[in-house]
Design a protein around this motif. Sequence first.
Motif, PDB file in Angstrom:
ATOM      1  N   GLU A  98       0.826  -1.206   0.000  1.00 15.54           N
ATOM      2  CA  GLU A  98       0.000   0.000   0.000  1.00 15.54           C
ATOM      3  C   GLU A  98       0.863   1.261   0.000  1.00 15.54           C
ATOM      4  N   ILE A  99       1.922   1.254   0.791  1.00  8.43           N
ATOM      5  CA  ILE A  99       2.807   2.426   0.852  1.00  8.43           C
ATOM      6  C   ILE A  99       3.501   2.651  -0.490  1.00  8.43           C
ATOM      7  N   ARG A 100       4.030   1.604  -1.079  1.00  2.00           N
ATOM      8  CA  ARG A 100       4.783   1.759  -2.322  1.00  2.00           C
ATOM      9  C   ARG A 100       3.868   2.132  -3.495  1.00  2.00           C
ATOM     10  N   ASP A 101       2.617   1.698  -3.443  1.00  2.00           N
ATOM     11  CA  ASP A 101       1.668   2.135  -4.474  1.00  2.00           C
ATOM     12  C   ASP A 101       1.492   3.647  -4.452  1.00  2.00           C
ATOM     13  N   ARG A 102       1.532   4.232  -3.270  1.00  2.00           N
ATOM     14  CA  ARG A 102       1.296   5.665  -3.124  1.00  2.00           C
ATOM     15  C   ARG A 102       2.593   6.479  -3.224  1.00  2.00           C
ATOM     16  N   PHE A 103       3.719   5.873  -2.809  1.00  2.00           N
ATOM     17  CA  PHE A 103       4.994   6.597  -2.777  1.00  2.00           C
ATOM     18  C   PHE A 103       6.087   5.718  -3.386  1.00  2.00           C
ATOM     19  N   PRO A 104       6.106   5.569  -4.703  1.00  2.00           N
ATOM     20  CA  PRO A 104       7.070   4.646  -5.329  1.00  2.00           C
ATOM     21  C   PRO A 104       8.523   5.040  -5.113  1.00  2.00           C
ATOM     22  N   ALA A 105       8.804   6.306  -4.824  1.00  2.00           N
ATOM     23  CA  ALA A 105      10.188   6.735  -4.626  1.00  2.00           C
ATOM     24  C   ALA A 105      10.664   6.535  -3.188  1.00  2.00           C
ATOM     25  N   LEU A 106       9.781   6.113  -2.311  1.00  2.00           N
ATOM     26  CA  LEU A 106      10.115   5.988  -0.899  1.00  2.00           C
ATOM     27  C   LEU A 106      10.886   4.691  -0.635  1.00  2.00           C
ATOM     28  N   VAL A 107      11.910   4.772   0.187  1.00  2.00           N
ATOM     29  CA  VAL A 107      12.660   3.579   0.597  1.00  2.00           C
ATOM     30  C   VAL A 107      11.868   2.867   1.691  1.00  2.00           C
ATOM     31  N   THR A 108      11.626   1.572   1.510  1.00  2.00           N
ATOM     32  CA  THR A 108      10.839   0.811   2.479  1.00  2.00           C
ATOM     33  C   THR A 108      11.575  -0.470   2.866  1.00  2.00           C
ATOM     34  N   ALA A 109      11.180  -1.007   3.997  1.00  2.00           N
ATOM     35  CA  ALA A 109      11.678  -2.299   4.465  1.00  2.00           C
ATOM     36  C   ALA A 109      10.538  -2.987   5.192  1.00  2.00           C
ATOM     37  N   VAL A 110      10.491  -4.315   5.112  1.00  2.00           N
ATOM     38  CA  VAL A 110       9.447  -5.091   5.783  1.00  2.00           C
ATOM     39  C   VAL A 110      10.059  -5.821   6.965  1.00  2.00           C
ATOM     40  N   HIS A 111       9.508  -5.579   8.143  1.00  2.00           N
ATOM     41  CA  HIS A 111       9.963  -6.297   9.340  1.00  2.00           C
ATOM     42  C   HIS A 111       8.881  -6.173  10.404  1.00  2.00           C
ATOM     43  N   PRO A 112       8.515  -7.278  11.082  1.00  2.00           N
ATOM     44  CA  PRO A 112       7.519  -7.177  12.157  1.00  2.00           C
ATOM     45  C   PRO A 112       7.961  -6.188  13.224  1.00  2.00           C
ATOM     46  N   PHE A 113       7.005  -5.459  13.765  1.00  2.00           N
ATOM     47  CA  PHE A 113       7.311  -4.500  14.819  1.00  2.00           C
ATOM     48  C   PHE A 113       7.232  -5.137  16.203  1.00  2.00           C
ATOM     49  N   ALA A 114       6.370  -6.129  16.370  1.00  2.00           N
ATOM     50  CA  ALA A 114       6.228  -6.779  17.672  1.00  2.00           C
ATOM     51  C   ALA A 114       7.554  -7.397  18.099  1.00  2.00           C
ATOM     52  N   LEU A 115       7.822  -7.342  19.396  1.00  2.00           N
ATOM     53  CA  LEU A 115       9.075  -7.832  19.958  1.00  2.00           C
ATOM     54  C   LEU A 115       8.836  -9.121  20.734  1.00  2.00           C
ATOM     55  N   ALA A 116       9.869  -9.939  20.830  1.00  2.00           N
ATOM     56  CA  ALA A 116       9.745 -11.206  21.547  1.00  2.00           C
ATOM     57  C   ALA A 116      11.050 -11.527  22.244  1.00  2.00           C
ATOM     58  N   ASP A 117      10.926 -12.343  23.303  1.00  2.00           N
ATOM     59  CA  ASP A 117      12.102 -12.787  24.035  1.00  2.00           C
ATOM     60  C   ASP A 117      11.841 -14.223  24.494  1.00  2.00           C
ATOM     61  N   PRO A 118      12.805 -15.124  24.371  1.00  2.00           N
ATOM     62  CA  PRO A 118      12.570 -16.528  24.732  1.00  2.00           C
ATOM     63  C   PRO A 118      12.123 -16.738  26.167  1.00  2.00           C
ATOM     64  N   SER A 119      12.410 -15.800  27.058  1.00  2.00           N
ATOM     65  CA  SER A 119      12.083 -15.987  28.477  1.00  2.00           C
ATOM     66  C   SER A 119      10.658 -15.562  28.822  1.00  2.00           C
ATOM     67  N   GLU A 120       9.853 -15.184  27.839  1.00  2.00           N
ATOM     68  CA  GLU A 120       8.550 -14.578  28.128  1.00  2.00           C
ATOM     69  C   GLU A 120       7.406 -15.578  28.296  1.00  2.00           C
ATOM     70  N   ARG A 121       7.609 -16.835  27.982  1.00  2.00           N
ATOM     71  CA  ARG A 121       6.488 -17.776  27.998  1.00  2.00           C
ATOM     72  C   ARG A 121       5.885 -17.900  29.393  1.00  2.00           C
ATOM     73  N   ILE A 122       4.559 -17.982  29.417  1.00  2.00           N
ATOM     74  CA  ILE A 122       3.809 -18.047  30.667  1.00  2.00           C
ATOM     75  C   ILE A 122       3.989 -19.424  31.293  1.00  2.00           C
ATOM     76  N   THR A 123       4.175 -19.450  32.611  1.00  2.00           N
ATOM     77  CA  THR A 123       4.389 -20.700  33.336  1.00  2.00           C
ATOM     78  C   THR A 123       3.082 -21.219  33.926  1.00  2.00           C
ATOM     79  N   SER A 124       3.092 -22.480  34.319  1.00  2.00           N
ATOM     80  CA  SER A 124       1.906 -23.085  34.932  1.00  2.00           C
ATOM     81  C   SER A 124       1.549 -22.386  36.241  1.00  2.00           C
ATOM     82  N   ALA A 125       2.559 -21.989  37.005  1.00  2.00           N
ATOM     83  CA  ALA A 125       2.296 -21.295  38.270  1.00  2.00           C
ATOM     84  C   ALA A 125       1.603 -19.958  38.023  1.00  2.00           C
ATOM     85  N   GLU A 126       1.998 -19.261  36.973  1.00  2.00           N
ATOM     86  CA  GLU A 126       1.357 -17.989  36.629  1.00  2.00           C
ATOM     87  C   GLU A 126      -0.112 -18.194  36.308  1.00  2.00           C
ATOM     88  N   ARG A 127      -0.419 -19.273  35.627  1.00  2.00           N
ATOM     89  CA  ARG A 127      -1.811 -19.507  35.221  1.00  2.00           C
ATOM     90  C   ARG A 127      -2.707 -19.664  36.442  1.00  2.00           C
TER      91      ARG A 127
END
Length: 400
Positions: A185-214
């Motif tokens: 959508e962006i490039r259709d409107r602004f073909p001269a614009l430099v773009t890159a695709v990358h998810p914005f959401a962040l993750a860390d291996p230590s984040e998984r919810i534990t049984s005790a938390e539940r």
Amino acid sequence: MKGTVVLVERATEHAGHWQDALTRLAQAAVAESHQVVVVTLNGIPAHVHRELQGHGVHVATNSEGAGGRLLFALARCVFWTARTARRLLPHRRLPHQFTLIARCLVEAASLRTARHLLGRVPEISVILTAGEALHGLTRTLSGTPHLRVVHEVNTTEDRLVRGLGRLAPPRQVTVICPTRSVEEEIRDRFPALVTAVHPFALADPSERITSAERLLARRALALPETGPVLCLVGGWWPHKDMDTMTAALESLTAPLHVIVAGSPTHPALLERITRAPGIVTLHTLPGPLAPADIRRVYAAGSFTAVIRRPGVGKESGLVADCARFGVPLLLSDHDTELTRRVSPWAIVVPAQDPAALAQAIDQAVHHPPPPPPPTAAEDLGLSTPARMLTLFHSLTRQEP
């Protein structure tokens, strides 16, 4: 000390996952010995402000310098014009055009403020929730090369905004698009614009919810320690298909507890869910919610559902949450690329099909779906905060 990182966030506390990303990116930059400046001229919740300052981040909530103050004053005037036009012309496009201009001015004022505070152009500047237009004008007004994260395209430019855009070609600006669909959508409107695709959401291996938390989460939310619980997280925005979700919940054959967490919601649909014969209890937690509150809701749930309208291609922070925390997911088949990435571990149902969704929920009640594997975040291409900073540095160096 390494170079300076400036993070601009013009969104408010009602903007979903932005608090979590802002704080984690700032903390990661401090850990790498960067000088970090966060600029939030539209305000910031007090607890986020305190957390950032506790990590040594300079937080600017007021425009600084003659240029920054002038641009922000203009932005407030244009926002007022947009609100007035929206009341007088509720079905016209003109109010949206004024909003695009006002967002550009806020972004430019924010970057000008950072330059004034630092006394120089920062090494890395990122607008974390950037407007979908006037990319080059923001660069020209601020005098600052920068990266722009454009999460979605809500409106297009009409003659007024296109004319302003032609005054400033998008040099020394790179747009980061969380999905390929947004980039197209962006490039259709602004073909001269430099773009890159990358998810914005962040993750860390230590984040998984534990049984005790539940167990603790269910006690905290006054839910039974056993039994199926569906959690519906986030505001009921137009791209979400809550009509289909409501119709599905009215058709359940198995008893179910439901948590609705976030704002806004729809009172009439909530009332229908409350009266649905299969719903044992409906718990509502109005937003905005802090990241710890959102995590507690996920921990209390047996599974969650992300049901969107067909064709919505913007990134889903909720799907990312499931991958990060290990939460079983029911997902509508609204985006073929997303379906391809999560189908190995999510239950995918046809979009806008209440009967199929009801059947999938009933099945999840009787046979709880397994959590996503530890590789789920990697399947979505999610980065740790440190890796995201590396991406920002790489893209900044590549700017023409």
